[in-house]
Design a protein around this motif. Structure first.
Motif, PDB file in Angstrom:
ATOM      1  N   GLY A 193     -10.403   6.324   5.973  1.00  0.00           N
ATOM      2  CA  GLY A 193      -9.740   5.034   6.084  1.00  0.00           C
ATOM      3  C   GLY A 193     -10.510   4.059   6.952  1.00  0.00           C
TER       4      GLY A 193
ATOM      5  N   THR B 202       0.810  -1.220   0.000  1.00  0.00           N
ATOM      6  CA  THR B 202       0.000   0.000   0.000  1.00  0.00           C
ATOM      7  C   THR B 202       0.844   1.270   0.000  1.00  0.00           C
TER       8      THR B 202
ATOM      9  N   TYR C 119      -7.920  10.675   2.133  1.00  0.00           N
ATOM     10  CA  TYR C 119      -8.257   9.257   2.186  1.00  0.00           C
ATOM     11  C   TYR C 119      -8.209   8.707   3.605  1.00  0.00           C
ATOM     12  N   TRP C 120      -7.261   9.199   4.413  1.00  0.00           N
ATOM     13  CA  TRP C 120      -7.201   8.727   5.788  1.00  0.00           C
ATOM     14  C   TRP C 120      -8.439   9.132   6.572  1.00  0.00           C
TER      15      TRP C 120
ATOM     16  N   TYR D  63     -10.740   0.723  -0.592  1.00  0.00           N
ATOM     17  CA  TYR D  63     -10.672   0.494   0.849  1.00  0.00           C
ATOM     18  C   TYR D  63     -11.719  -0.529   1.279  1.00  0.00           C
TER      19      TYR D  63
ATOM     20  N   ARG E  63     -12.194   0.866   5.376  1.00  0.00           N
ATOM     21  CA  ARG E  63     -11.537  -0.443   5.289  1.00  0.00           C
ATOM     22  C   ARG E  63     -11.544  -1.147   6.637  1.00  0.00           C
TER      23      ARG E  63
END
Length: 439
Positions: free
Chosen positions: A58, A20, A54-55, A141, A61
């Motif tokens: 996150g 990743t 994106y975090w 994710y 996921r």
């Protein structure tokens, strides 16, 4: 569960998750071979912006993995489907929103990070291309989380490795053969993200056959049913807060590093990418712990839950020592992979000893995180992260006179805090599990 069974989960997941950060590592390494340090800084800034975006989501996921593992253990086929569809709806909608508001995101991000005009120019180029992959990146994710939670380890491994091999090949070709520079790096990552999503959906057709057996509209209605959706979002809310704390830490780290000039920013970018590689190595073991803890909760198996805690402790510490020694011995061969500019390599090496300590202080927080998320008791993760972030802010202020060394010391204290403050909640997590198992 014995060590052999745990490793059968952890090692393939580690090999999968370690790919990743290669998206950012490869981007940084490829532009690091170009002549200007602003290219490294620009891609570093661009990567920070995407990490920020994106975090924040996150949790899609992480929570998908936890809910899928619980559904798998309970043999609830219908919930298998919903564990995938609910977060998938959220992921694609948020990704489209990011595309629509890309200009404000770029403007305010560059203003906050405060880098030079040359760095901002490279960052803008990188961002303006890669942003079109946002819906696909967030959907990835969810796909990965579901495959991990359902223990389809081989599929996860194939998906991650194929995506990153494609990205590596395209990055090298676009920069060193086609001479597209930073734009080529952004385009390569965009193509890799789209490929990953398409390939992931193909894998879902194989491993999640029940999804395609349901009428789509009916399944979608169930996916947005308020009560289970609220449970998912409640878990995700706490993970969202945890992610905000992470982003505050990493964005302040980048912004403070930028104040010390382009060379220091480039050196920090190289070290932080190596840090990501270490962190994601732990993430493979955290995913294994999440699967085991999720199964334990689904089966109401207290013995299995205790084993997840014991295995996480033992392997977390063992991997920490191994990574620290590996980096300590091999660092002089690593830096030239990121840059061929000798002054950047020397500057990077001058701060590297701080990174040797990272796996030691961060290991237990990173691996135990998987146990808490597998049990979907993430409010403890949230609380520990808030405390660690506050420690970081205090250290950042107190250590300003030490310059970039002070910045790295503050980051290490934050990493230590993540471990110590989360370990404090382990007894409470054990009691809650015992209550749930007895109910």
């Amino acid at each position: 569960m014995q060590h052999k069974q745990y490793l059968a989960l952890a090692l393939p997941l580690t090999l999968s998750t370690i790919t990743t950060p290669l998206l950012g590592v490869v981007d940084t390494a490829v532009v690091g071979q170009l002549s200007d340090a602003s290219y490294i800084g620009g891609v570093a800034i661009g990567t920070i912006i995407f990490n920020t975006m994106y975090w924040l989501f996150g949790f899609l996921r992480v929570s998908t993995s936890g809910f899928a593992a619980q559904a798998s253990a309970s043999l609830d086929t219908e919930e298998h489907v919903m564990a995938l569809l609910r977060p998938f709806v959220v992921a694609f909608a948020v990704g489209l929103l990011f595309v629509l508001i890309q200009q404000p995101i770029l403007h305010y991000s560059l203003s906050f990070l405060g880098a030079s005009d040359a760095v901002n120019s490279s960052a803008s180029t990188y961002f303006s291309i890669r942003i079109w992959g946002a819906p696909f990146a967030l959907a990835n994710y969810v796909i990965l989380g579901w495959l991990i939670g359902m223990s389809y380890i081989k599929a996860t491994l194939v998906l991650q490795i194929s995506t990153n091999v494609l990205n590596i090949i395209l990055c090298i070709l676009s920069v060193h053969v086609w001479d597209w520079g930073v734009a080529g790096v952004g385009a390569s990552t965009l193509i890799a993200e789209i490929f990953s999503c398409v390939f992931g959906i193909i894998l879902l057709r194989k491993y999640a056959g029940s999804i395609w057996q349901h009428p789509f509209v009916q399944a979608l209605r169930r996916a947005v049913d308020p009560k289970p959706m609220w449970r998912m979002m409640r878990v995700n809310r706490d993970l969202f807060i945890r992610t905000i704390c992470l982003l505050v830490v990493f964005n302040l780290f980048t912004a403070k590093g930028a104040e010390f000039g382009e060379d220091v920013l480039a050196a920090n970018a190289i070290l932080i990418q190596i840090h990501y590689m270490m962190a994601y190595f732990f993430d493979g073991f955290a995913n294994a712990s999440s699967i085991v803890a999720g199964r334990a909760l689904g089966e109401r198996n207290e013995k299995l839950f205790s084993q997840s805690l014991r295995l996480s402790l033992q392997w977390g510490l063992g991997i920490a020592v191994a990574l620290a020694l590996l980096f300590l011995v091999g660092q002089k061969w690593i830096y030239p992979l990121f840059s061929d500019q000798q002054h950047i390599i020397e500057l990077t090496a001058s701060y590297a000893n701080w990174l040797v300590l990272f796996p030691i202080v961060a290991s237990l927080g990173l691996v135990y995180y998987g146990v808490f998320t597998g049990a979907t008791e993430v409010r403890f993760v949230r609380n520990s992260m808030i405390l660690a972030a506050l420690l970081y802010l205090a250290a950042l202020y107190a250590l300003q006179p030490l310059g970039n060394h002070g910045l790295w010391i503050a980051f290490l204290l934050f990493s230590l805090g993540r471990s110590v403050f989360l370990i404090m909640y382990v007894p409470k997590l054990r009691r809650l599990f015992q209550q749930t198992a007895a109910a």
